[in-house]
Design an enzyme around this catalytic site. Structure first.
Site, short mmCIF file in Angstrom:
data_model
loop_
_atom_site.label_atom_id
_atom_site.label_comp_id
_atom_site.label_asym_id
_atom_site.label_seq_id
_atom_site.Cartn_x
_atom_site.Cartn_y
_atom_site.Cartn_z
N PRO A 71 0.83 -1.21 0.00
CA PRO A 71 0.00 0.00 0.00
C PRO A 71 0.86 1.26 0.00
O PRO A 71 1.87 1.33 0.72
CB PRO A 71 -0.80 -0.12 1.29
CG PRO A 71 -0.77 -1.57 1.64
CD PRO A 71 0.50 -2.12 1.10
N ALA A 108 1.22 4.53 3.25
CA ALA A 108 0.53 3.90 4.37
C ALA A 108 1.52 3.47 5.44
O ALA A 108 1.23 2.60 6.24
CB ALA A 108 -0.28 2.71 3.87
N GLY A 148 6.52 1.45 3.86
CA GLY A 148 7.83 1.44 3.20
C GLY A 148 7.78 1.19 1.71
O GLY A 148 8.77 0.72 1.13
N SER A 149 6.66 1.52 1.06
CA SER A 149 6.55 1.17 -0.37
C SER A 149 7.61 1.87 -1.22
O SER A 149 8.20 1.25 -2.11
CB SER A 149 5.15 1.44 -0.90
OG SER A 149 4.99 2.80 -1.18
N ASP A 161 13.34 2.71 7.12
CA ASP A 161 12.65 2.02 6.02
C ASP A 161 13.63 1.28 5.12
O ASP A 161 13.47 0.08 4.86
CB ASP A 161 11.88 3.02 5.15
CG ASP A 161 10.55 3.40 5.75
OD1 ASP A 161 10.42 3.28 6.98
OD2 ASP A 161 9.65 3.82 5.00
O1 PMV Z 1 5.16 6.41 8.32
P1 PMV Z 1 6.38 5.55 8.24
O2 PMV Z 1 6.17 4.13 8.67
O3 PMV Z 1 7.17 5.71 7.00
O4 PMV Z 1 7.32 5.96 9.43
C1 PMV Z 1 7.66 7.19 9.81
C2 PMV Z 1 8.50 7.01 11.00
C3 PMV Z 1 9.01 8.28 11.59
O5 PMV Z 1 9.76 7.93 12.74
C4 PMV Z 1 7.86 9.18 12.02
C5 PMV Z 1 9.89 9.04 10.61
C6 PMV Z 1 11.20 8.34 10.28
O6 PMV Z 1 11.83 8.74 9.28
O7 PMV Z 1 11.65 7.46 11.03
#
Ligand code: PMV
Length: 317
Positions: A101, A104, A107-108, A152
């Site tokens: 997705p 969302a 990590g797409s 990610d």
């Molecule tokens: O929304 P996601 O799963 O891509 O995660 C963001 C996570 C944060 O800690 C808010 C930002 C980051 O770069 O780690």
């Protein structure tokens, strides 16, 4: 020349989002039921160096030279060509697909980048190491997401649960007992850049207060690492609840997320919290295996647009 595939999974954060941007650790796991793939096929009987990029999901079919500099797919292809600087680049077509997705918190973007780098470097005869692929994907994440923590690209490249801390060597998690989770999407998309910016504004207004909250979240993550390893459900439940309270203090939870968290708890989840940037996006619920279907149904009834069960186990491929 054969057709070459590259693949990378989705990911989800279990503990430590936001604080991770300020140097605290976070735990994220790959979600192997969804993934991005890139397939490179040589084009015969045409001039060398011609590159055709296709991504049917987003209706893209262009020559690389016509893609704008800031196009994420083009950036991944160009970065790989720059890294390898082949003496001869055969004409090729790269087909990109993903069922992760989008926007969302799964990590797409990073997965698509990693799949491209993996496939193309193998096609050019110089498959890159995971370390290098992750570094390159991080640079591309920066182009598109401002100040990513790097979590990610790390999780989707190494495809292992990780205890991630900025500027520290990658530490994977050892899991002695599997745990069962349910991911549920509110359907509301808020760019991570926006929530990271909102937390930054709070921090700038009162650095000491927020340093303290980040440190508390960091302590939760350290303990959660051991609890996950041991599969200690009651303790993990308490940690999820505490982490969620701190995310409320950071003002990144919202009524849609709270509604799903409550629905999961009421249906027998051990506990749940938001996952990722927040203000929409996903929750993650820890479930006793026998309650998973019941929790999934309750989440859909409470308005989740998608639910996805996933198991955290040692032998993650
Ligand atoms: O929304 P996601 O799963 O891509 O995660 C963001 C996570 C944060 O800690 C808010 C930002 C980051 O770069 O780690």
């Amino acid at each position: 020349m054969p057709v070459i595939f590259g693949k990378a999974p989705g990911k989800i954060i279990l503990f430590g989002e936001h604080a991770v941007v300020y140097g605290q650790p976070a735990i994220a796991i790959p979600v192997l039921d969804v993934n991005a793939t890139a397939r490179v096929t040589p084009i015969l009987n045409t001039e060398a160096g011609k590159v055709r990029v296709q991504a049917s999901d987003i209706g893209l079919d262009e020559l690389l030279k016509d893609l704008p500099e800031d196009d994420p797919l083009g950036a991944a292809i160009r970065a790989t060509l720059n890294e390898i600087t082949p003496t001869h680049t055969p004409a090729f077509e790269i087909q990109i697909d993903s069922n992760i997705p989008i926007s969302a918190g799964m990590g797409s973007g990073a997965a698509v980048t990693v799949a491209i780098i993996r496939a193309l470097s193998a096609f050019l005869g110089r498959p890159l190491s995971n370390e290098r692929i992750s570094e390159m994907a991080f640079e591309i994440e920066k182009l598109h997401h401002g100040t990513p923590s790097g979590i990610d690209n790390t999780v989707v490249t190494f495809q292992k649960p990780v205890f991630f801390q900025r500027d520290e060597p990658i530490r994977t998690l050892s899991i002695s007992r599997p745990t069962h989770w349910v991911i549920a999407d509110t359907g509301k998309q808020t760019p991570t850049r926006e929530t990271v910016g909102a937390v930054r504004a709070l921090y700038d207004g009162s650095p000491e207060t927020y340093e303290e909250i980040f440190a508390e979240i960091g302590s939760i993550v350290h303990v959660a690492r051991q609890a996950l390893s041991a599969g200690d459900l009651p303790f993990l439940g308490q940690l999820l609840e505490k982490n969620q309270q701190f995310l409320q203090d950071l003002q990144v939870s919202d009524p849609a997320l709270e509604k799903l968290i409550k629905a999961a708890r009421d249906a027998g989840a051990v506990d749940a919290k938001l996952s990722g940037g927040g203000r929409g996006g996903n929750i993650i619920a820890l479930v006793p295996p026998e309650r998973s279907s019941q929790v999934q149904e309750a989440l859909l009834e409470a308005g989740a647009v998608r639910v996805m069960p996933t198991i955290l186990r040692e032998t993650i491929a």
